[in-house]
Design a protein around this motif. Structure first.
Motif, PDB file in Angstrom:
ATOM      1  N   LEU A  18       6.596   3.034  -3.345  1.00 33.99           N
ATOM      2  CA  LEU A  18       7.020   2.044  -2.336  1.00 33.99           C
ATOM      3  C   LEU A  18       7.658   2.880  -1.228  1.00 33.99           C
ATOM      4  N   LYS A  19       7.005   2.902  -0.076  1.00 32.21           N
ATOM      5  CA  LYS A  19       7.328   3.926   0.920  1.00 32.21           C
ATOM      6  C   LYS A  19       8.566   3.645   1.764  1.00 32.21           C
ATOM      7  N   TYR A  20       9.304   4.708   2.009  1.00 32.19           N
ATOM      8  CA  TYR A  20      10.366   4.731   3.034  1.00 32.19           C
ATOM      9  C   TYR A  20       9.683   5.055   4.354  1.00 32.19           C
ATOM     10  N   TRP A  21       9.844   4.220   5.332  1.00 35.31           N
ATOM     11  CA  TRP A  21       9.281   4.511   6.661  1.00 35.31           C
ATOM     12  C   TRP A  21      10.108   3.746   7.676  1.00 35.31           C
ATOM     13  N   GLY A  22      11.054   4.414   8.296  1.00 38.43           N
ATOM     14  CA  GLY A  22      11.910   3.773   9.295  1.00 38.43           C
ATOM     15  C   GLY A  22      13.377   4.043   9.013  1.00 38.43           C
ATOM     16  N   LYS A  23      14.103   4.383  10.087  1.00 39.07           N
ATOM     17  CA  LYS A  23      15.554   4.613   9.953  1.00 39.07           C
ATOM     18  C   LYS A  23      16.298   3.568  10.763  1.00 39.07           C
ATOM     19  N   PRO A  31      17.900   4.222   5.869  1.00 36.65           N
ATOM     20  CA  PRO A  31      16.564   3.649   5.994  1.00 36.65           C
ATOM     21  C   PRO A  31      16.567   2.157   6.333  1.00 36.65           C
ATOM     22  N   THR A  32      15.436   1.683   6.804  1.00 33.65           N
ATOM     23  CA  THR A  32      15.272   0.254   7.097  1.00 33.65           C
ATOM     24  C   THR A  32      14.830  -0.513   5.852  1.00 33.65           C
ATOM     25  N   ASN A  33      14.452   0.216   4.783  1.00 31.77           N
ATOM     26  CA  ASN A  33      14.104  -0.469   3.533  1.00 31.77           C
ATOM     27  C   ASN A  33      14.373   0.434   2.332  1.00 31.77           C
ATOM     28  N   SER A  34      14.578  -0.201   1.189  1.00 32.91           N
ATOM     29  CA  SER A  34      14.705   0.558  -0.055  1.00 32.91           C
ATOM     30  C   SER A  34      13.323   1.067  -0.453  1.00 32.91           C
ATOM     31  N   SER A  35      13.281   2.120  -1.258  1.00 34.76           N
ATOM     32  CA  SER A  35      11.987   2.690  -1.658  1.00 34.76           C
ATOM     33  C   SER A  35      12.032   3.107  -3.129  1.00 34.76           C
ATOM     34  N   ILE A  36      10.851   3.384  -3.669  1.00 34.95           N
ATOM     35  CA  ILE A  36      10.731   3.779  -5.085  1.00 34.95           C
ATOM     36  C   ILE A  36       9.756   4.953  -5.164  1.00 34.95           C
ATOM     37  N   SER A  37      10.045   5.889  -6.049  1.00 35.04           N
ATOM     38  CA  SER A  37       9.127   7.033  -6.201  1.00 35.04           C
ATOM     39  C   SER A  37       9.096   7.528  -7.637  1.00 35.04           C
ATOM     40  N   VAL A  38       8.154   8.424  -7.878  1.00 35.19           N
ATOM     41  CA  VAL A  38       8.058   9.106  -9.168  1.00 35.19           C
ATOM     42  C   VAL A  38       8.288  10.592  -8.884  1.00 35.19           C
ATOM     43  N   THR A  39       9.212  11.181  -9.617  1.00 33.02           N
ATOM     44  CA  THR A  39       9.464  12.620  -9.457  1.00 33.02           C
ATOM     45  C   THR A  39       8.466  13.372 -10.321  1.00 33.02           C
ATOM     46  N   GLU A 229       9.684  -9.105   5.008  1.00 30.88           N
ATOM     47  CA  GLU A 229       8.983  -9.997   4.077  1.00 30.88           C
ATOM     48  C   GLU A 229       8.338  -9.281   2.891  1.00 30.88           C
ATOM     49  N   VAL A 230       7.742  -8.127   3.178  1.00 35.48           N
ATOM     50  CA  VAL A 230       6.904  -7.487   2.148  1.00 35.48           C
ATOM     51  C   VAL A 230       7.726  -6.622   1.186  1.00 35.48           C
ATOM     52  N   VAL A 231       8.459  -5.666   1.742  1.00 37.53           N
ATOM     53  CA  VAL A 231       9.088  -4.655   0.884  1.00 37.53           C
ATOM     54  C   VAL A 231      10.161  -5.231  -0.056  1.00 37.53           C
ATOM     55  N   PRO A 232      11.055  -6.120   0.402  1.00 38.70           N
ATOM     56  CA  PRO A 232      12.089  -6.587  -0.528  1.00 38.70           C
ATOM     57  C   PRO A 232      11.508  -7.212  -1.801  1.00 38.70           C
ATOM     58  N   LYS A 233      10.450  -8.019  -1.649  1.00 33.97           N
ATOM     59  CA  LYS A 233       9.834  -8.637  -2.841  1.00 33.97           C
ATOM     60  C   LYS A 233       9.124  -7.568  -3.683  1.00 33.97           C
ATOM     61  N   ARG A 234       8.454  -6.666  -2.974  1.00 35.53           N
ATOM     62  CA  ARG A 234       7.700  -5.624  -3.685  1.00 35.53           C
ATOM     63  C   ARG A 234       8.637  -4.723  -4.474  1.00 35.53           C
ATOM     64  N   PHE A 235       9.814  -4.472  -3.933  1.00 38.79           N
ATOM     65  CA  PHE A 235      10.790  -3.608  -4.615  1.00 38.79           C
ATOM     66  C   PHE A 235      11.150  -4.201  -5.980  1.00 38.79           C
ATOM     67  N   ILE A 236      11.423  -5.476  -5.996  1.00 40.64           N
ATOM     68  CA  ILE A 236      11.807  -6.138  -7.263  1.00 40.64           C
ATOM     69  C   ILE A 236      10.629  -6.124  -8.246  1.00 40.64           C
ATOM     70  N   ALA A 251       0.212  -0.277 -10.412  1.00 40.90           N
ATOM     71  CA  ALA A 251      -0.860   0.364  -9.646  1.00 40.90           C
ATOM     72  C   ALA A 251      -1.257  -0.470  -8.431  1.00 40.90           C
ATOM     73  N   GLU A 252      -1.374  -1.776  -8.637  1.00 44.54           N
ATOM     74  CA  GLU A 252      -1.766  -2.637  -7.504  1.00 44.54           C
ATOM     75  C   GLU A 252      -0.704  -2.589  -6.404  1.00 44.54           C
ATOM     76  N   LEU A 253       0.566  -2.663  -6.810  1.00 46.94           N
ATOM     77  CA  LEU A 253       1.650  -2.631  -5.819  1.00 46.94           C
ATOM     78  C   LEU A 253       1.675  -1.284  -5.091  1.00 46.94           C
ATOM     79  N   THR A 254       1.411  -0.216  -5.844  1.00 44.37           N
ATOM     80  CA  THR A 254       1.409   1.126  -5.247  1.00 44.37           C
ATOM     81  C   THR A 254       0.314   1.243  -4.186  1.00 44.37           C
ATOM     82  N   MET A 255      -0.887   0.791  -4.526  1.00 48.00           N
ATOM     83  CA  MET A 255      -2.003   0.890  -3.562  1.00 48.00           C
ATOM     84  C   MET A 255      -1.745   0.003  -2.350  1.00 48.00           C
TER      85      MET A 255
END
Ligand code: ADP
Ligand code: DP6
Ligand code: CO
Length: 352
Positions: A18-23, A31-39, A229-236, A251-255
């Motif tokens: 779930l991408k970080y894009w925006g400050k 950031p302008t949104n929370s994000s998620i990643s895999v290390t 609209e998109v990222v907050p719901k997707r984050f949860i 996988a679907e959310l990631t793509m």
């Protein structure tokens, strides 16, 4: 005699699902949104950094893969200042501790993967730098606390301070004290999860992430919809999918999030293009693979560059890697910088 103090550490790459894009604050990197990643596992992609300091050094200096990089940018300066002030606190509290906080620092770093090509070198790089200096200064190493310093160097770097599945909570305080990385689950939680890196090009990107995202913030209308609209719901939903090890949903959310991020890049003015023809062929191939399998068994994601990361579960490795190999066998290793996209002719369908 003036002593040289030194310490070495590594930093892993993390690839956002779930991408970080925006400050919202460019000085503090908020950031302008929370994000998620895999290390990712450091056995493959990593930065190796040695930090040294001495009274005989003249200035702070950084070398990446042998080339000298300036350490005088506002963000690097802030990172160094934060680390120094933590060391000063320790020195002031115990007179037996050597006074090294004011010494100039020499940072020597090596990335074993392409730098500035959309494979998170800024994340692994700042994570390694902060870990190495924290070790040199013998700082307390609370990963979430250090992640706030890493964030100021490069936003995505805060997530590389933690392993496994990591969220960067955007926070809402103006001073950024609540904008930090937290672990959703450790690596062992989902031992089946694997990532394949397809190096489409190791060229330096023409629009760096820092300037690209601010162009998007200032010019894209679609961006407002994405962050509100998109990222907050997707984050949860993504957090839940990770906790439940629900691969098709993850996988679907990631793509979809990779698509959404590249859409706001295209919607920027002038538009930003990070994907190339080979990237698009990879997207098509993964979609065909999932269709043929009758379920989602692989997810592509692209950061700010044309290189693909494919997430899949080990039980499906032979399908995913077999197919990628069949069509992209030239994409072998880090040295493969000249892959001809015409080599990959993706059919309309194929049996698995
Ligand atoms: P990427 O997609 O690779 O993260 P960015 O444009 O976000 O590309 O960041 C590239 C920048 O990150 C480099 O120009 C450099 O300033 C910084 N960087 C890369 N590697 C390192 C490193 N090993 N140590 C410190 N900083 C690094
Ligand atoms: C597309 O963290 O590299 O990889 O904070 O300006 O250094 P700065 O940007 P950076 O941006 C990463 C953008 C991304 C998505 C992500 O990693 O979440
Ligand atoms: Co980066």
């Amino acid at each position: 005699m003036s002593e040289i103090y030194y310490a070495t550490s590594t930093g892993p790459v993390n690839i956002a699902t779930l991408k970080y894009w925006g400050k919202r604050d460019e000085d503090l990197n908020l950031p302008t949104n929370s994000s998620i990643s895999v290390t990712l596992d450091q056995a493959h992609l990593r930065t190796l950094t040695t930090a040294s300091c001495s009274s005989k050094f003249e200035t702070d200096q950084l070398w990446i893969n042998g080339a000298s990089y300036p350490l005088d940018g506002a963000r690097s300066k802030q990172v160094m200042a934060d680390l120094r002030s933590l060391r000063e606190e320790i020195e002031n509290g115990d007179s037996s501790i050597p006074k090294i906080a004011a010494f100039p620092l020499h940072i020597v770093s090596e990335n074993n993967f392409p730098t500035a090509a959309g494979l998170a070198s800024s994340a692994a790089g700042f994570a390694a730098l902060i870990s190495a200096v924290a070790k040199l200064y013998k700082l307390p190493t609370n990963a979430s606390e250090l992640s706030k310093i890493a964030r100021k160097g490069s936003g995505s770097a805060c997530r590389s301070l933690l392993g496994g599945y990591v969220a960067w909570e955007m926070g809402d305080l103006a001073n950024g004290e609540d904008s930090k990385a937290v672990q959703i689950a450790d690596k062992k939680h989902w031992p089946d999860m694997k990532a394949a890196i397809l190096v489409v090009s190791d060229m330096k990107k023409d629009v760096p992430s820092t300037s690209g995202m601010q162009l998007t913030v200032h010019t894209s209308d679609l961006f407002q919809y994405r962050i509100k609209e998109v990222v907050p719901k997707r984050f949860i939903a993504m957090r839940k999918a990770i906790i439940e090890k629900d691969f098709p949903t993850f996988a679907e959310l990631t793509m979809k999030d990779s698509n959404s991020f590249h859409s706001v890049c295209l919607d920027s003015y002038p538009p930003i293009f990070y994907l190339n023809d080979t990237s698009k062929r990879i997207i098509k191939l993964i979609n065909l693979l999932n269709q043929s399998a009758g379920e989602i068994i692989a997810a592509y994601t692209f950061d700010a560059g044309p290189n693909a990361v494919i997430y899949y579960e080990e039980k499906n490795e032979k399908y995913v890697l077999g197919l990628l190999h069949q069509f992209f066998s030239h994409l072998g290793g880090w040295e493969s910088s000249s892959f001809n996209p015409k080599d990959a002719v993706i059919p309309e369908s194929f049996p698995l």
